[in-house]
Design a protein around this motif. Structure first.
Motif, PDB file in Angstrom:
ATOM      1  N   ALA A  64     -51.676  97.257  -2.314  1.00 14.53           N
ATOM      2  CA  ALA A  64     -50.962  98.301  -3.056  1.00 14.53           C
ATOM      3  C   ALA A  64     -50.939  97.991  -4.547  1.00 14.53           C
ATOM      4  CB  ALA A  64     -49.546  98.445  -2.512  1.00 14.53           C
ATOM      5  N   ASN A  68     -52.357 100.242  -7.620  1.00 20.27           N
ATOM      6  CA  ASN A  68     -51.515 100.691  -8.730  1.00 20.27           C
ATOM      7  C   ASN A  68     -52.095 100.257 -10.078  1.00 20.27           C
ATOM      8  OD1 ASN A  68     -49.741 101.861  -6.919  1.00 20.27           O
ATOM      9  ND2 ASN A  68     -48.377 100.095  -6.856  1.00 20.27           N
ATOM     10  N   PHE A  75     -55.394 106.966  -3.008  1.00 20.41           N
ATOM     11  CA  PHE A  75     -55.597 105.718  -2.275  1.00 20.41           C
ATOM     12  C   PHE A  75     -55.872 106.072  -0.816  1.00 20.41           C
ATOM     13  CE2 PHE A  75     -53.862 102.448   0.545  1.00 20.41           C
ATOM     14  CZ  PHE A  75     -54.405 101.281   0.041  1.00 20.41           C
ATOM     15  N   THR A 136     -47.669 102.350  -2.937  1.00 15.48           N
ATOM     16  CA  THR A 136     -48.688 102.920  -3.825  1.00 15.48           C
ATOM     17  C   THR A 136     -48.090 104.046  -4.665  1.00 15.48           C
ATOM     18  OG1 THR A 136     -49.401 104.117  -1.828  1.00 15.48           O
ATOM     19  CG2 THR A 136     -50.774 102.297  -2.561  1.00 15.48           C
TER      20      THR A 136
END
Length: 255
Positions: A64, A68, A75, A136
């Protein structure tokens, strides 16, 4: 289509094999599929990044974080399901934090496209507890690409691998196109384009006689014979396959 950046995640990796069945490891299947989908997206002008491209270990939180930091717009994480007993279940499902927004539409489109290839559609499920969906910062979808301990799903995964990668990539591209256009986008299957209306009419009547929802579109001096108007790309893919099986040359269009 504007430039998009998508980060693709091959589930598990390294010391974490994921689900294992008779020597087959989830981490290997997910990496192979991730790279295949990514290649198709890249060939279609999408900026693609990956959480991993080799067999390395990452925690879900690390995945994650990578997403980011990439600044990606979407994603998508690939996994394979498993069950307590071999051949207990079959099918594909997509997971989202909640059933709202573009991520839900993307999850539906991917699921529908895979269903048209013959996979059992389990559905879109809410999984707010999953780190890669919760942590995310962009719309996120997790794809469970069949059961790794199902002989049927494994056979389909292997024999239809290229079609699977193409179906997923097409569903992603279709969703991106939908986001760019005001109002709903309808997918239609075109079976011919003629300057001579007589030829177009002949094909149109042939399709109508066989029960296809065909119609004629006069555009830019061409008579286009098209079939259906589908909101879901997966349904258009299904119609295209049906027409191809019947011997017609086809393409999917939104115009």
């Amino acid at each position: 289509m504007p430039e998009y950046k998508i980060i693709l995640d091959a589930g598990h990796g390294g010391a974490d094999p994921g689900a294992v069945h008779e020597g087959r490891q989830e981490k290997d299947d997910t990496l192979r599929l991730t790279m295949a989908v990514g290649k198709i997206l890249e060939d279609n002008g999408v900026d693609v990044e990956y959480t991993r491209t080799t067999d390395v270990f990452q925690t879900p939180f690390q995945k994650a974080t990578i997403a980011n930091q990439s600044g990606a717009d979407y994603f998508i994480s690939f996994h394979r399901n498993s069950s307590e007993k071999p051949n207990q279940y079959t099918g594909v499902e997509t997971l989202v934090y909640n059933k709202s927004g573009i991520k839900y539409e993307l999850a539906q489109n991917i699921l529908g496209a895979l269903g048209e290839l013959g996979f059992r559609e389990i559905g879109v499920k809410e999984r707010p507890g999953l780190v890669v969906l919760r942590r995310t910062n962009m719309p996120a979808v997790l794809v469970e690409m069949g059961f790794i301990n199902s002989d049927k799903d494994n056979q389909m995964f292997d024999e239809k691998f290229d079609e699977i990668a193409q179906a997923i990539a097409s569903a992603i591209l279709g969703t991106l196109n939908e986001e760019d256009v005001e109002g709903p986008v309808y997918y239609r299957v075109q079976t011919g384009a003629f300057r001579n209306k007589q030829y177009a009419d002949q094909l149109l009547y042939e399709l109508l006689d066989q029960g296809y929802p065909a119609f004629l579109l006069n555009e830019n001096g061409l008579y286009k014979v098209q079939v259906g108007a589908f909101l879901q790309l997966g349904n258009a893919i299904a119609m295209e396959q049906k027409l191809r099986d019947a011997g017609y040359t086809t393409l999917i269009t939104t115009s």
